[in-house]
Design a protein around this motif. Structure first.
Motif, PDB file in Angstrom:
ATOM      1  N   ALA A  92       9.291 -12.855  -4.785  1.00  0.00           N
ATOM      2  CA  ALA A  92       9.768 -11.474  -4.742  1.00  0.00           C
ATOM      3  C   ALA A  92       9.606 -10.788  -6.090  1.00  0.00           C
ATOM      4  CB  ALA A  92      11.227 -11.436  -4.302  1.00  0.00           C
ATOM      5  N   LEU A  93       9.963 -11.494  -7.155  1.00  0.00           N
ATOM      6  CA  LEU A  93       9.862 -10.909  -8.486  1.00  0.00           C
ATOM      7  C   LEU A  93       8.395 -10.718  -8.901  1.00  0.00           C
ATOM      8  CD1 LEU A  93      12.726 -12.858 -10.263  1.00  0.00           C
ATOM      9  CD2 LEU A  93      12.684 -10.411  -9.752  1.00  0.00           C
ATOM     10  N   THR A  94       7.536 -11.634  -8.500  1.00  0.00           N
ATOM     11  CA  THR A  94       6.108 -11.498  -8.815  1.00  0.00           C
ATOM     12  C   THR A  94       5.514 -10.269  -8.129  1.00  0.00           C
ATOM     13  OG1 THR A  94       5.864 -13.892  -9.090  1.00  0.00           O
ATOM     14  CG2 THR A  94       3.854 -12.622  -8.686  1.00  0.00           C
ATOM     15  N   ALA A  95       5.912 -10.082  -6.856  1.00  0.00           N
ATOM     16  CA  ALA A  95       5.443  -8.902  -6.124  1.00  0.00           C
ATOM     17  C   ALA A  95       5.941  -7.619  -6.787  1.00  0.00           C
ATOM     18  CB  ALA A  95       5.904  -8.960  -4.666  1.00  0.00           C
ATOM     19  N   GLN A  96       7.222  -7.657  -7.228  1.00  0.00           N
ATOM     20  CA  GLN A  96       7.778  -6.487  -7.890  1.00  0.00           C
ATOM     21  C   GLN A  96       7.092  -6.223  -9.224  1.00  0.00           C
ATOM     22  OE1 GLN A  96       9.619  -4.447  -6.446  1.00  0.00           O
ATOM     23  NE2 GLN A  96      10.090  -3.042  -8.124  1.00  0.00           N
ATOM     24  N   LYS A  97       6.733  -7.296  -9.923  1.00  0.00           N
ATOM     25  CA  LYS A  97       6.005  -7.133 -11.187  1.00  0.00           C
ATOM     26  C   LYS A  97       4.684  -6.421 -10.946  1.00  0.00           C
ATOM     27  CE  LYS A  97       3.860  -9.699 -14.980  1.00  0.00           C
ATOM     28  NZ  LYS A  97       3.559 -11.037 -15.560  1.00  0.00           N
ATOM     29  N   GLY A  98       4.002  -6.769  -9.850  1.00  0.00           N
ATOM     30  CA  GLY A  98       2.748  -6.102  -9.527  1.00  0.00           C
ATOM     31  C   GLY A  98       2.955  -4.622  -9.297  1.00  0.00           C
ATOM     32  N   ARG A  99       4.044  -4.267  -8.605  1.00  0.00           N
ATOM     33  CA  ARG A  99       4.327  -2.851  -8.365  1.00  0.00           C
ATOM     34  C   ARG A  99       4.641  -2.132  -9.671  1.00  0.00           C
ATOM     35  NH1 ARG A  99       6.698  -4.957  -3.372  1.00  0.00           N
ATOM     36  NH2 ARG A  99       8.748  -5.218  -4.341  1.00  0.00           N
ATOM     37  N   ILE A 100       5.340  -2.822 -10.570  1.00  0.00           N
ATOM     38  CA  ILE A 100       5.664  -2.217 -11.860  1.00  0.00           C
ATOM     39  C   ILE A 100       4.399  -1.970 -12.670  1.00  0.00           C
ATOM     40  CG2 ILE A 100       6.773  -2.653 -14.093  1.00  0.00           C
ATOM     41  CD1 ILE A 100       8.973  -4.134 -12.530  1.00  0.00           C
ATOM     42  N   LEU A 101       3.474  -2.935 -12.660  1.00  0.00           N
ATOM     43  CA  LEU A 101       2.229  -2.770 -13.399  1.00  0.00           C
ATOM     44  C   LEU A 101       1.409  -1.619 -12.842  1.00  0.00           C
ATOM     45  CD1 LEU A 101       1.190  -6.504 -13.949  1.00  0.00           C
ATOM     46  CD2 LEU A 101       2.117  -4.894 -15.636  1.00  0.00           C
ATOM     47  N   ASP A 102       1.440  -1.461 -11.503  1.00  0.00           N
ATOM     48  CA  ASP A 102       0.750  -0.319 -10.897  1.00  0.00           C
ATOM     49  C   ASP A 102       1.367   0.989 -11.380  1.00  0.00           C
ATOM     50  OD1 ASP A 102      -0.976  -1.929  -9.523  1.00  0.00           O
ATOM     51  OD2 ASP A 102       0.168  -1.895  -7.651  1.00  0.00           O
ATOM     52  N   LYS A 103       2.706   0.990 -11.462  1.00  0.00           N
ATOM     53  CA  LYS A 103       3.407   2.191 -11.916  1.00  0.00           C
ATOM     54  C   LYS A 103       3.085   2.476 -13.377  1.00  0.00           C
ATOM     55  CE  LYS A 103       8.024   4.281 -12.099  1.00  0.00           C
ATOM     56  NZ  LYS A 103       9.463   4.076 -11.779  1.00  0.00           N
ATOM     57  N   VAL A 104       3.024   1.420 -14.190  1.00  0.00           N
ATOM     58  CA  VAL A 104       2.668   1.588 -15.606  1.00  0.00           C
ATOM     59  C   VAL A 104       1.280   2.214 -15.727  1.00  0.00           C
ATOM     60  CG1 VAL A 104       2.091   0.353 -17.728  1.00  0.00           C
ATOM     61  CG2 VAL A 104       4.160  -0.255 -16.470  1.00  0.00           C
ATOM     62  N   ALA A 105       0.337   1.752 -14.897  1.00  0.00           N
ATOM     63  CA  ALA A 105      -1.021   2.296 -14.941  1.00  0.00           C
ATOM     64  C   ALA A 105      -1.020   3.772 -14.542  1.00  0.00           C
ATOM     65  CB  ALA A 105      -1.936   1.493 -14.020  1.00  0.00           C
ATOM     66  N   ARG A 106      -0.215   4.124 -13.519  1.00  0.00           N
ATOM     67  CA  ARG A 106      -0.145   5.524 -13.103  1.00  0.00           C
ATOM     68  C   ARG A 106       0.463   6.386 -14.210  1.00  0.00           C
ATOM     69  NH1 ARG A 106       1.634   3.117  -8.309  1.00  0.00           N
ATOM     70  NH2 ARG A 106       3.788   3.757  -8.680  1.00  0.00           N
ATOM     71  N   LEU A 107       1.492   5.855 -14.873  1.00  0.00           N
ATOM     72  CA  LEU A 107       2.120   6.600 -15.961  1.00  0.00           C
ATOM     73  C   LEU A 107       1.157   6.772 -17.135  1.00  0.00           C
ATOM     74  CD1 LEU A 107       5.720   5.062 -15.938  1.00  0.00           C
ATOM     75  CD2 LEU A 107       5.067   7.373 -15.262  1.00  0.00           C
ATOM     76  N   ALA A 108       0.332   5.753 -17.386  1.00  0.00           N
ATOM     77  CA  ALA A 108      -0.659   5.855 -18.457  1.00  0.00           C
ATOM     78  C   ALA A 108      -1.673   6.953 -18.129  1.00  0.00           C
ATOM     79  CB  ALA A 108      -1.358   4.516 -18.663  1.00  0.00           C
ATOM     80  N   ASP A 109      -2.085   7.023 -16.846  1.00  0.00           N
ATOM     81  CA  ASP A 109      -2.994   8.095 -16.428  1.00  0.00           C
ATOM     82  C   ASP A 109      -2.333   9.456 -16.611  1.00  0.00           C
ATOM     83  OD1 ASP A 109      -5.027   6.360 -15.781  1.00  0.00           O
ATOM     84  OD2 ASP A 109      -4.507   6.249 -13.652  1.00  0.00           O
ATOM     85  N   LEU A 110      -1.037   9.513 -16.238  1.00  0.00           N
ATOM     86  CA  LEU A 110      -0.297  10.766 -16.376  1.00  0.00           C
ATOM     87  C   LEU A 110      -0.194  11.168 -17.844  1.00  0.00           C
ATOM     88  CD1 LEU A 110       1.373  12.998 -15.066  1.00  0.00           C
ATOM     89  CD2 LEU A 110       3.370  11.520 -15.235  1.00  0.00           C
ATOM     90  N   GLU A 111       0.051  10.178 -18.712  1.00  0.00           N
ATOM     91  CA  GLU A 111       0.135  10.458 -20.145  1.00  0.00           C
ATOM     92  C   GLU A 111      -1.182  11.028 -20.663  1.00  0.00           C
ATOM     93  OE1 GLU A 111       1.191   8.199 -24.371  1.00  0.00           O
ATOM     94  OE2 GLU A 111       0.495   7.047 -22.638  1.00  0.00           O
ATOM     95  N   ARG A 112      -2.296  10.432 -20.240  1.00  0.00           N
ATOM     96  CA  ARG A 112      -3.594  10.945 -20.677  1.00  0.00           C
ATOM     97  C   ARG A 112      -3.814  12.371 -20.171  1.00  0.00           C
ATOM     98  NH1 ARG A 112      -5.010   5.416 -19.963  1.00  0.00           N
ATOM     99  NH2 ARG A 112      -5.465   5.738 -17.751  1.00  0.00           N
ATOM    100  N   GLY A 113      -3.357  12.627 -18.943  1.00  0.00           N
ATOM    101  CA  GLY A 113      -3.488  13.980 -18.410  1.00  0.00           C
ATOM    102  C   GLY A 113      -2.659  14.987 -19.188  1.00  0.00           C
ATOM    103  N   VAL A 114      -1.440  14.593 -19.568  1.00  0.00           N
ATOM    104  CA  VAL A 114      -0.589  15.482 -20.366  1.00  0.00           C
ATOM    105  C   VAL A 114      -1.217  15.731 -21.729  1.00  0.00           C
ATOM    106  CG1 VAL A 114       1.642  15.663 -21.530  1.00  0.00           C
ATOM    107  CG2 VAL A 114       1.549  14.876 -19.167  1.00  0.00           C
TER     108      VAL A 114
END
Length: 277
Positions: A92-114
């Motif tokens: 369960a925690l490994t799956a959640q870690k994957g979701r967090i990493l996906d979110k981190v990548a999306r936030l990084a894209d958002l940061e570059r856009g800003v």
């Protein structure tokens, strides 16, 4: 930090009210009420007047829930991890870690856009000087965007222009410049061919001018009237739009203003009272 730990040690020796538990955890009383209602974390005891009381074991469960919530884990998954003896916490925690990493990548894209938006507001065009001259022509002066920002940087239209420009690739800029150049060529041809302002042909060109220009920022009919007048009045100024249009075809600046005014009247806008909206 030691004071907080001492407080938690003292609190663990007695049952806590919902307000005290919420204060220790840094959540709202409403949150604890919700967790109780959904069966995620219910207090072990209640007072004679039916107020919730949380034991030390209850507080430990709540603290585990807080850890999982910090990982953005859904409440249903948390309940399964805490209550199902067959639940695999590692999976369960490994799956959640994957979701967090996906979110981190999306936030990084958002940061570059800003960052691009910030730079677009500062610079106007996110292209190198070489790219600007390749796309806009050798006569293009990169300082024009700085001058434009100084003049219009406080307006809503500049913000719209900058934010759209931040998302535009060099290829898209080239495509837009191609559309502008093609339109200007046909505007010049209309002047040379004696097309009258207010005619169907002139109206179509004015409508296309407004449509193409709206790629930079939304241009209303009233604003287009103001733009046409600014072109005509700019002759001899530092922002000499008239010189550009006259280089396309002599007389184009005044013809375009007259054609815009005629089209505005047909669309119910009085050019004499038109305002920049």
């Amino acid at each position: 930090m030691n004071n907080r730990n001492n407080r938690q040690d003292n609190d663990s020796a007695r049952n806590l009210t919902v307000g005290e538990a919420a204060d220790i955890l840094g959540v709202t009383v409403r949150t604890l009420h919700h967790w109780d209602q959904v069966g995620l974390a219910s207090p072990s005891d209640r007072t004679w007047s039916d107020y919730r009381l949380y034991s030390a074991a209850d507080l430990q469960r709540l603290q585990r829930i807080m850890v999982y919530r910090e990982l953005d884990m859904p409440l249903a998954e948390i309940a399964t991890l805490l209550d199902d003896p067959d639940a695999d916490a590692i999976t369960a925690l490994t799956a959640q870690k994957g979701r967090i990493l996906d979110k981190v990548a999306r936030l990084a894209d958002l940061e570059r856009g800003v960052d691009r938006m910030i730079e677009a507001h500062r610079a106007g065009v996110l292209l190198t000087v070489e790219q600007q001259r390749e796309i806009f022509g050798e006569s293009w002066d990169p300082d024009w965007t700085r001058q434009a920002r100084q003049r219009w940087g406080h307006t809503a239209q500049w913000s719209e222009y900058a934010e759209r420009g931040a998302k535009r690739s060099p290829e898209q800029w080239a495509e837009l410049q191609g559309a502008m150049t093609d339109l200007e060529g046909r505007l010049g041809a209309a002047v040379r061919d004696g097309v009258l302002p207010g005619s169907d042909a002139a109206d179509a060109l004015v409508d296309e001018h407004r449509e193409v220009f709206s790629n930079f920022f939304t241009l209303s009919v009233s604003m287009q009237v103001c733009l046409g007048r600014m072109y005509e009045a700019s002759a001899g100024s530092s922002a000499d739009f008239a010189e550009h249009y006259e280089s396309v075809a002599p007389g184009l600046t005044s013809w375009l203003r007259q054609a815009i005014d005629a089209r505005a009247r047909a669309l119910g806008v009085d050019p004499d009272t038109a305002e920049w909206e």
